[in-house]
Design an enzyme around this catalytic site. Structure first.
Site, PDB file in Angstrom:
ATOM      1  CE  LYS A 293      -4.314   1.815   2.243  1.00  0.00           C
ATOM      2  NZ  LYS A 293      -5.081   1.559   3.281  1.00  0.00           N
ATOM      3  CD  GLU A 381     -19.872  -3.957   7.928  1.00  0.00           C
ATOM      4  OE1 GLU A 381     -19.099  -2.865   7.303  1.00  0.00           O
ATOM      5  OE2 GLU A 381     -20.042  -5.073   7.459  1.00  0.00           O
ATOM      6  NE  ARG A 409     -21.935  -3.950   3.419  1.00  0.00           N
ATOM      7  CZ  ARG A 409     -20.906  -4.575   2.981  1.00  0.00           C
ATOM      8  NH1 ARG A 409     -19.646  -4.272   3.492  1.00  0.00           N
ATOM      9  NH2 ARG A 409     -20.747  -5.019   1.917  1.00  0.00           N
TER      10      ARG A 409
END
Length: 639
Positions: A293, A381, A409
């Site tokens: 990243k 979630e 969600r």
């Protein structure tokens, strides 16, 4: 070797090769030996244009080579390329005809922050929430089979997104359907597994080779009539892959995918060769690539979390001449984080939970001070909500920090696992309302509506930093499910303090007494409401009454009844969808009580609000002070 940049260029870099490939069909005309130079120019251009606009940063730098290789090998957009989340899709946008338009990304009427179907035929699936790519790609692969198309389908999912249950549900179904598709696991070493050595790279070349794939599939056909031999061959292959890859491949192989990898996600030769082989493979394939990243930008490689996104970089001359910034209030997420730490210090029953939003939800301090009571459950979630329910069953006091748009969600779990059992779970709902440049995928426009209809729920809407702390503690003290919704960014500057005081449940506060018009404010638009009231007075109208209602549920019915009896017009204001929102609760009460009175609802209209600055979005929805005053003035003229 990837060149390393140490600063974001302030002037447009020289990109002659990139300028020659405005679309992937031109990219595919390049000789393969030109691709490393293209990657260098693309990385430098991405650094520059993101510095001009701000936006998601580190993830895009990490997939430069992968993006080039995919568009080089696959016949996009006829072949379908599905990106997960979308943080990593900036290079994809640059290579698919939107290079110059990147200077308007995340700005009003400009490019969206995420892939969007309306924006480009290369954006095959609109995203914003995590872990949807494999399900969508499977649907596309199945559609190709049903329609007799030979198009290829690829899903690119980050390792963090692979922590969600939805991703594994899709993997399981893809294997069951024996779908012809490729899933690329972009492992940027933020989770899942660590880098491995040369032995795994050697076997990756073998497992991705056409000869091995042909041998593997041919062997399956031969051994189908000999179950014992088939089982032995399968277990032998899995054992070898487990041995040399330090185990990540065994999971995917056990589901039913052919696992290939890990491979170096920054080695273009290796990527192109591997992906070319896998393009022709039949059945579900999974390619595991390692990336870094922020690759190629030293500060981002050193701090991948801090450089997940950046703000616009102004030239030095402008930075020196800029006027001192007006002191702003504290971030609501920081108010929440401090309250959580103070509450945890006073009560050992407190447990903090977040679905992969530690920094965004203001839980960094809590995680450091109370590591045994801090739980980041990853992008899960549904699990976060039911996990909290289990804790509450045993007498603990869980607090779930979650964005409004992400709580959607976990809705079934909220209804059945928390509210139906009337369990003592507190929800700190961050990013409630409009969120600016991230647009409709991240806007928290529906939480009041979807929470208000659930029995046993308490819903609080603080108007500033102090109210946020008071209502958080009030919700936490309530022995049942309770939610406090607060917006992204900073408050108006009210001192939150450090007390653990509370307010009476379901009781609002009259901020100013007036006549004719009563404005019922729900949430963080109170300052705009007060400014609108002042504007009306300046125009010669009577001073309106202004009530900070604090709670949507239970609604302060006594205050609504009293204001309805003493005013000609009630106005409700909320940074939430009008349909089903707090204003709807007021109108429902009036109807039930048999009170007939004109009511004006100010909030988010029945539409997805496009990205822009927060101020632009608020004005677009009529939630700035000028628009509120204009709406009241117009409604009064018709009475």
């Amino acid at each position: 070797m990837t060149p390393m940049f140490h600063e974001i260029p302030l002037s447009r870099p020289h990109t002659p090769l990139l300028d020659q490939v405005p679309t992937p069909d031109k990219l595919r005309e390049l000789p393969e030996e030109a691709l490393p130079e293209l990657a260098r120019e693309l990385r430098e251009y991405l650094l520059w244009c993101t510095g001009q606009t701000g936006g998601h940063f580190g993830a895009g730098l990490g997939v430069i080579e992968l993006t080039i290789a995919l568009h080089y090998v696959y016949n996009t957009p006829s072949d379908r390329l599905v990106w997960d989340v979308g943080h990593q899709a900036y290079p994809h946008k640059i290579l698919t005809g939107r290079k110059d338009a990147m200077l308007g990304i995340r700005q009003k009427d400009g490019l969206a922050a995420f892939p969007r179907r309306e924006e480009s035929p290369y954006d095959t699936f609109g995203v914003g929430h995590s872990s949807t790519s494999i399900s969508a790609a499977l649907g596309m692969a199945r559609a190709a089979q049903l329609t007799g198309s030979d198009r290829k389908v690829v899903a690119v999912i980050g390792d963090g997104a692979m922590t969600a249950g939805m991703a594994f549900e899709a993997l399981n179904d893809a294997a069951h359907q024996k779908a012809d598709m490729l899933v690329i696991l972009n492992d940027n070493q933020m989770s899942i597994s660590k880098a491995v050595g040369g032995l795994s790279n050697y076997f990756s070349h073998i497992w991705a080779s056409k000869s091995y794939i042909a041998l593997r599939e041919g062997g399956k056909r031969v051994l189908q009539s000999m179950p014992a031999a088939m089982n032995f061959a399968r277990r032998s292959e899995e054992s070898l892959k487990t041995l040399v890859t330090d185990s990540p491949g065994a999971l995917f192989e056990s589901i039913g995918f052919n696992y290939v990898g890990p491979v170096d996600g920054h080695n273009l030769d290796e990527l192109v060769r591997t992906i070319e082989n896998l393009r022709e493979a039949r059945g579900p394939q999974l390619l595991h690539v390692f990336t870094t990243k922020g690759k190629g930008f030293a500060p981002a490689e050193a701090d991948p979390i801090g450089y997940h996104a950046i703000t616009k970089i102004a030239p030095a001359s402008q930075r020196q001449q800029a006027a001192p910034a007006r002191p702003a209030g504290r971030k609501y997420s920081d108010v929440f984080g401090d309250w959580l730490c103070d509450t945890a210090a006073s009560d050992l029953r407190v447990v903090g939970i977040t679905p992969a939003m530690c920094e965004g939800s203001g839980m960094v301090r809590f995680a450091a001070e109370h590591p045994d009571r801090y739980h980041d459950v990853a992008i899960a979630e549904q699990h976060a909500v039911t996990f909290a329910a289990g804790l509450a069953c045993e007498g603990l006091k869980p607090v779930v920090a979650i964005y409004s748009t992400f709580l959607q969600r976990g809705y079934d779990q909220l209804v059945h696992d928390v509210a139906l059992q009337n369990l003592d779970v507190t929800f700190g709902i961050d990013r409630a309302g409009l969120v600016g440049e991230d647009g409709p995928t991240h806007a928290g426009a529906y939480d009041i509506a979807y929470l208000r209809c659930i029995p046993n729920m308490v819903i609080a809407t603080p108007s500033d930093e102090l109210e946020c702390r008071l209502l958080l503690n009030t919700a936490w003290l309530h022995p049942g499910p309770a939610a406090v919704r607060y917006p992204r960014g900073t408050g108006p500057g009210a001192e939150a303090g450090s007390s653990l005081d509370s307010v009476p449940l379901g009781r609002g506060r009259l901020r100013q007494r007036g006549s004719e018009v009563a404005i019922l404010n729900f949430g963080a638009r109170l300052q705009a409401v007060q400014e609108a009231a002042a504007t009306l007075v300046a125009d010669g109208l009577p001073m309106p009454s202004v009530a900070d209602m604090r709670f949507v549920k239970p609604l302060d019915e006594a205050m609504v009844r009293e204001l309805a009896a003493s005013h000609r017009l009630l106005v409700t204001v909320e940074e939430h969808a009008i349909a089903g929102g707090a204003g709807s609760a007021v109108s429902e009460f009036l109807a039930t009580a048999g009170i007939t009175l004109p009511v004006l609802h100010v909030g988010i209209r029945d539409a997805f609000i496009e990205h822009g600055t927060p101020a632009q979005m608020l004005a677009d929805c009529g939630l700035d002070s000028t628009s509120i005053a204009d709406a009241i003035r117009q409604r009064l003229s018709g009475l």
